[in-house]
Scaffold this active site. Structure first.
Site: not given
Ligand code: GLU
Length: 494
Positions: A255-257, A259
């Protein structure tokens, strides 16, 4: 005769961008189909009316095209089983929905969202899975008529079997059993008239003659539900394969966290589509043997679903960079040039309409540097000296070479000779520099290293004289004299 060639699908939901996890699924479908001479259907799953946008659809097309994933049927190219956009197929879903209503396998549901939520909450509180249990299942015709009279617009639910198990035969995971008592009913048409994902996917996979449903492991719990709907409609079951997930470093779903998760970001960061494809293919598939770097054609030739494992794979940026560097080494010069021109322009290192000569020069710079690049952006970021005099001497260059009192004289002598060199090429430059070192009675390193520091600002890089050959003669002379002045000031200070 029914063709034995597989038909697979890419069913993106246009609610964002092309996520690395989805791209991973599409790569596996694509390789599987291409390997076996099968077909790929692109189907746009826009039944989430509130979240689907045209921009998201464009982003998905761009991402797929950049990766070089093509399809044989789809909204843009048509095909015998269209339309390929679910919002254009509402009548089709209604027909099948009516069939289930008529056979008694589906029922109208008049509950409000609040009522449904509350019931889920009660189940959760009682320690049970928050499945859809709906009193509308049992309504009599009169009770239904009364609800209709209240003006309630019903959703439609599919009646799942309440006892026994549903068996999913998974090509990767084998036989999986799901207890029917735990699944609850499935909404198949929302009160807005739109089908739900669960229903549209079943109807479309059938009508589009999909033979293999290959999707992420996160869809496993949907599959027994889909199988029951298929059975109720008398559809033949496709084969299923649930792929291992792409994970972040902490082994949770990428997920976004962790990268960048947008495929387009990797293009921006200077990754080659072939490298991205190669790397995504390695996440969960083991090619067997040591080799990991494959061209598109090699991937197609080798890909085999039986070598796909169950365990999720961590998306490692460093590994992707390695794969990219290997592809950069192998890529045709023209293709690298084409992809790097816009990057150099964006980096402010190249004019908007470079001449043929300038492009030829750039091709030679890329050729010299390709062994050292991990991304297409790096050259412009780390080797500005090819393009401009505006670079700093790095710490090591200053300390090791530009702070010595004997260096300025040597650099000036070198500059003087290069200034009058008639044939400016690597060979002549090297001969000239060697002769000068000999005259000065110093080792060649004592001249070559300060020279590199002067013309590039750093202590490492490609073959010095080949690099200098790619710079302008007058620029090199100027840089050598500038560094001599700099070194002089530095040695006076110390
Ligand atoms: N549109 C669904 C998704 O993007 C497709 C899932 C499936 O492959 O059935 O998750």
């Amino acid at each position: 005769m029914v063709s034995d060639k597989p038909r697979v699908r890419f069913p993106p939901s246009p609610t964002g961008f092309l996520h690395v996890g989805n791209a991973h699924t599409f790569v596996f479908n694509w390789l599987f189909a291409r390997r076996l001479g099968g077909q790929v259907v692109l189907r746009i799953e826009d039944t989430d009316e509130l979240r689907s946008t045209p921009e998201a659809l464009d982003a998905i097309y761009d991402g797929l095209k950049w990766l070089g994933l093509d399809w044989d049927e789809g909204p843009d190219i048509g095909g015998p089983h269209g339309p390929y956009i679910q919002s254009e197929r509402l009548q089709i879903y209604n027909r099948y929905c009516d069939q289930l209503l008529a056979s008694g396998r589906a029922y109208p549901c008049y509950c409000t969202k609040e009522e449904l939520d509350q019931r889920r909450e009660e189940l959760r509180a009682a320690g049970m899975p928050p499945r859809l249990v709906c009193p509308c299942r049992e309504l009599s015709d009169d009770q239904r008529a009364a609800k209709e009279a209240e003006g309630r617009r019903p959703a439609v639910n599919f009646k799942m079997a309440e006892t026994g198990v549903t068996v999913v035969e998974d090509l990767i995971r084998g036989r999986l059993e799901f207890a029917n008592s735990e699944m609850g009913d499935v909404v198949i048409r929302k009160s807005s008239g739109y089908p739900t994902y669960h229903f549209a996917v079943v109807v479309d996979d059938h009508l589009m003659k999909i033979t293999h449903v290959i999707r992420g492991e996160d869809h496993i719990s949907n599959t027994p539900r889909h199988l029951q709907i298929m059975d109720a409609l008398g559809f033949e079951r496709p084969q299923h394969a649930h792929l291992p997930m792409v994970l972040g470093e902490d082994r949770t779903k990428l997920s976004k966290r962790h990268g960048a998760t947008n495929v387009a970001d990797y293009r921006e960061m200077g990754f080659l589509p072939d490298a991205m494809l190669n790397y995504l293919a390695l996440l969960g598939w083991s090619p067997g043997g040591e080799e990991e770097i494959f061209s598109r054609a090699e991937l197609i030739e080798r890909f085999d679903l039986s070598r796909v494992g169950k365990a999720g794979s961590v998306f490692e940026r460093g590994k992707l960079e390695y794969v990219n560097s290997e592809h950069i080494k192998r890529a045709p010069r023209e293709s690298l040039l084409e992809q790097m021109v816009p990057i150099f322009q964006e980096q402010g290192l190249l004019e908007q309409e470079p001449s043929a000569e300038r492009l030829e020069w750039l091709g030679r710079v890329i050729e010299l540097m390709r062994e050292r690049m991990r991304t297409l952006r790096e050259l412009g970021e780390r080797n500005r000296y090819f393009f401009t005099d505006e670079f700093d001497y790095d710490e090591k260059a200053r300390r090791k070479w530009l702070s010595r009192p004997e260096v300025p004289g040597r650099l000036r002598a070198l500059a003087d000779r290069i200034e009058t060199l008639e044939r400016y090429d690597a060979e002549s430059l090297e001969a000239l520099a060697r002769a000068l070192a000999q005259e000065l009675e110093i080792g060649t390193g004592q001249l070559f290293h300060p020279c590199r520091a002067a013309v590039t600002g750093c202590t490492v890089g490609p073959s010095l004289f080949h690099l200098m050959e790619l710079l302008d003669q007058a620029d090199v002379v100027r840089r050598l004299r500038r560094a001599a002045d700099f070194a002089e000031r530095l040695s006076q200070q110390s």
